[in-house]
Design an enzyme around this catalytic site. Structure first.
Site, PDB file in Angstrom:
ATOM      1  CB  SER A  10      -0.898   0.004   1.237  1.00 53.72           C
ATOM      2  OG  SER A  10      -0.129  -0.159   2.412  1.00 53.72           O
ATOM      3  CB  CYS A  11       2.010   3.764  -1.910  1.00 54.26           C
ATOM      4  SG  CYS A  11       3.619   2.972  -1.764  1.00 54.26           S
ATOM      5  CG  ASP A  12      -2.538   5.590   1.216  1.00 57.96           C
ATOM      6  OD1 ASP A  12      -3.648   5.513   0.681  1.00 57.96           O
ATOM      7  OD2 ASP A  12      -2.058   4.688   1.933  1.00 57.96           O
ATOM      8  CD  GLU A  97       0.039   5.612  -4.173  1.00 57.91           C
ATOM      9  OE1 GLU A  97      -0.520   4.647  -3.640  1.00 57.91           O
ATOM     10  OE2 GLU A  97       0.433   6.597  -3.549  1.00 57.91           O
ATOM     11  CG  ASN A 192      -1.420   0.796  -3.577  1.00 60.89           C
ATOM     12  OD1 ASN A 192      -1.423   1.161  -2.422  1.00 60.89           O
ATOM     13  ND2 ASN A 192      -0.325   0.657  -4.275  1.00 60.89           N
TER      14      ASN A 192
END
Length: 423
Positions: A10-12, A97, A192
Site C-alpha cells: 500500500s502507498c498513499d 503507487e 493503489n
C-alpha cells in the site's frame, strides 16, 4: 505468478491546492509503503549537463541521457536507481503507487515506476513536463522488472501524482498505455488503484483502440479509464486499497480550506485508516511532505523522515540552495558486488541500513520495551519537529530571511539533531 504475492502492498499520495490549503500554496505528501526490512535513503543529486550520446543506467535498463538534468532530492529504496518520491529544484514533486490492471505484467526487465519518478523529476521543470517525460519513456521502453529486493519477482504497473506551484496531475498506467487528469483546485489522493474515470485531460493515442481491440469497451458512450482497464476480479491488496482511498478522501474533505504541512503529516501518521502501515510484511518505509508556494520568490520546502513509521519519526526540512551540505547519515552504504546488480539478481542479502536508520531502529525498540521512556523520547522528537516547522513557516511567511549557508546546512543539521537524541 509474479506480482501476486499475498502480502499487503500500500502507498498513499495526497495533494491539496487552494482553496483547500490555508496558505496560497500547493501541498504534496506521500507514504512509501515497502517490504518491512527495506531501507529508504534520502539522496541529493545536483544538476548536470551531459554530452550528446551519453547513456544513463537506471535500475535495470540503460537509456539515452537528457542534455540537462535538474537537481533532485529523492527518497528511495537503497538498492535501486529510481525513487518512491522526490522533488526537483523547480518545485516539482512526484510520487508513484503500484497497481494491477487488465494489461499483463511484464516479466522482462524494463523501467520501474520508481525509475520513471526520478526521470520525470530530472527532466521536467513543471508537473506537466514531468508527466510528458514519463509518458514518452513509458511508451518507448515499457515498465517491468521486480520491484522488490528478493529472488521471487514482484511486479506491478504504476500510477503517479505530480505537483508544482500551480497545479497537479494524476497519471495512471496500464502497460504502455496511460491516461492523465489535471487538478487545478481542491484536493486529490491516489491509493493503489485506478481512479481516473471520465475526467481524462490527456491520454495515450491508442488507448481507446486498445480497449476496443481487447473487447473491454464497445466504443459507445463515455470512456472511463478506471472502469475499462481495472481488473474484473481484483487482488486482495487492491480491494483493501479502496478503503484507504475512501479514508484518505474523507480526511482531505474534513480539512478542506485549512490544509497545512502539519495536516498532511498527521494524515500520513494515521494508523486507523491504514494510511500509516505497520504489518508483518510491509510498513511505511519513508514519508515526504512538500510545501510549494504560489509566490515564486518564496522557496519550496520539502520534509523527509528517512526512517520507517512516520508516527514515530521526525519530518526534517530540505530547501534547494547552492552549496548544499551532504547528509551521509541518511545515505546507505554501497557494495562492490551488489546483489541487486549481479545476474541472477538478489541471490544474497547485504545490510543497507544507514546511520540514522540504525539509531532510529534502536529507538523504536526502546519505545516498545519501555513505554514511559518511549513516550518521553517521542515527545522530544515531536518538539524537535515542531521547531523545524515553525522555522519553515516563518520562512514561507516572509518573516525571517535565513542566510543561504544556513539553508544549505538545514537538512544535515536537523538529521544531526535527531541522532543526538538516540545516543
Amino acid at each position: 505468478m509474479a506480482g501476486w504475492d499475498p502480502a499487503p502492498l500500500s502507498c498513499d499520495c495526497f495533494v491539496a491546492l487552494p482553496p483547500h490549503t490555508t496558505a496560497p500554496a500547493v501541498i504534496f505528501g506521500k507514504n512509501a509503503d515497502r517490504p518491512r526490512h527495506e531501507v529508504q535513503e534520502v539522496v541529493y543529486v545536483p544538476a548536470a549537463v551531459h554530452r550528446p550520446g551519453d547513456k544513463v543506467q537506471c535500475t535495470y535498463l540503460e537509456i539515452e541521457q537528457a542534455e540537462r538534468t535538474h537537481a533532485v532530492v529523492l527518497s528511495r529504496p537503497a538498492w535501486l536507481w529510481g525513487a518512491e518520491m522526490g522533488a526537483n529544484e523547480h518545485g516539482v514533486c512526484v510520487g508513484n503507487e503500484g497497481v494491477w490492471t487488465r494489461e499483463p505484467l511484464g516479466e522482462d526487465e524494463a523501467l520501474l515506476g520508481m525509475d520513471l519518478v526520478r526521470l520525470g523529476l530530472e527532466r521536467g521543470s513543471s508537473a506537466r513536463e514531468a508527466l510528458e517525460v514519463i509518458a514518452v519513456l513509458l511508451e518507448r521502453y515499457g515498465q517491468g522488472g521486480s520491484c522488490k529486493e528478493e529472488p521471487v519477482p514482484f511486479v506491478y504497473h504504476n500510477t503517479f501524482l505530480l505537483a508544482d506551484r500551480t497545479e497537479a496531475w494524476v497519471l495512471e498506467t496500464a502497460g504502455r498505455y496511460w491516461a492523465a487528469q489535471r487538478i487545478q483546485e481542491g484536493s486529490r489522493n491516489i491509493s493503489n488503484q485506478l481512479s481516473i474515470g471520465r475526467e481524462i485531460t490527456a491520454e495515450h493515442a491508442g488507448l481507446r483502440q486498445r480497449a476496443c481491440s481487447q473487447g473491454w469497451w464497445n466504443g459507445d458512450g463515455e470512456f472511463s479509464f478506471a472502469e475499462v482497464f481495472s481488473l474484473t476480479h481484483q487482488p486482495t491488496r487492491m480491494e483493501a486499497a479502496k478503503a484507504r482511498y475512501r479514508a484518505g478522501k474523507e480526511l482531505l474533505r474534513q480539512h478542506a480550506g485549512h490544509i497545512t504541512a502539519e495536516t498532511f503529516m498527521a494524515i500520513l501518521r494515521d494508523k486507523a485508516s491504514g494510511i500509516c502501515v505497520d504489518s508483518e510484511g510491509f510498513r511505511t518505509a519513508g514519508s515526504m511532505v512538500s510545501v510549494l508556494p504560489r509566490d515564486p520568490t518564496l522557496p519550496c520546502v520539502h520534509f523527509f523522515t528517512a526512517t520507517p513509521d512516520p508516527s514515530r519519526s521526525v519530518f526534517k526540512p530540505f530547501v534547494f540552495v547552492a552549496g548544499l551540505k551532504p547528509a551521509p547519515q541518511v545515505r546507505s552504504p554501497t557494495f562492490r558486488d551488489d546483489p541487486a546488480k549481479k545476474i541472477p539478481r538478489f541471490q544474497s542479502t547485504v545490510d543497507r541500513r544507514h546511520e540514522l536508520y540504525r539509531r532510529h531502529q534502536a529507538a523504536l525498540e526502546l519505545m516498545e520495551k519501555d513505554q514511559e521512556r518511549g513516550q518521553k523520547l517521542l515527545q522530544t522528537l515531536r518538539d524537535l519537529e515542531k521547531q523545524g516547522l515553525e522555522g519553515m513557516n516563518a520562512l514561507l511567511a516572509g518573516t525571517v530571511a535565513p542566510r543561504p549557508e544556513e539553508l544549505a546546512d538545514l537538512f544535515f543539521d536537523c538529521v544531526e539533531a535527531e541522532m543526538k537524541f538516540y545516543t
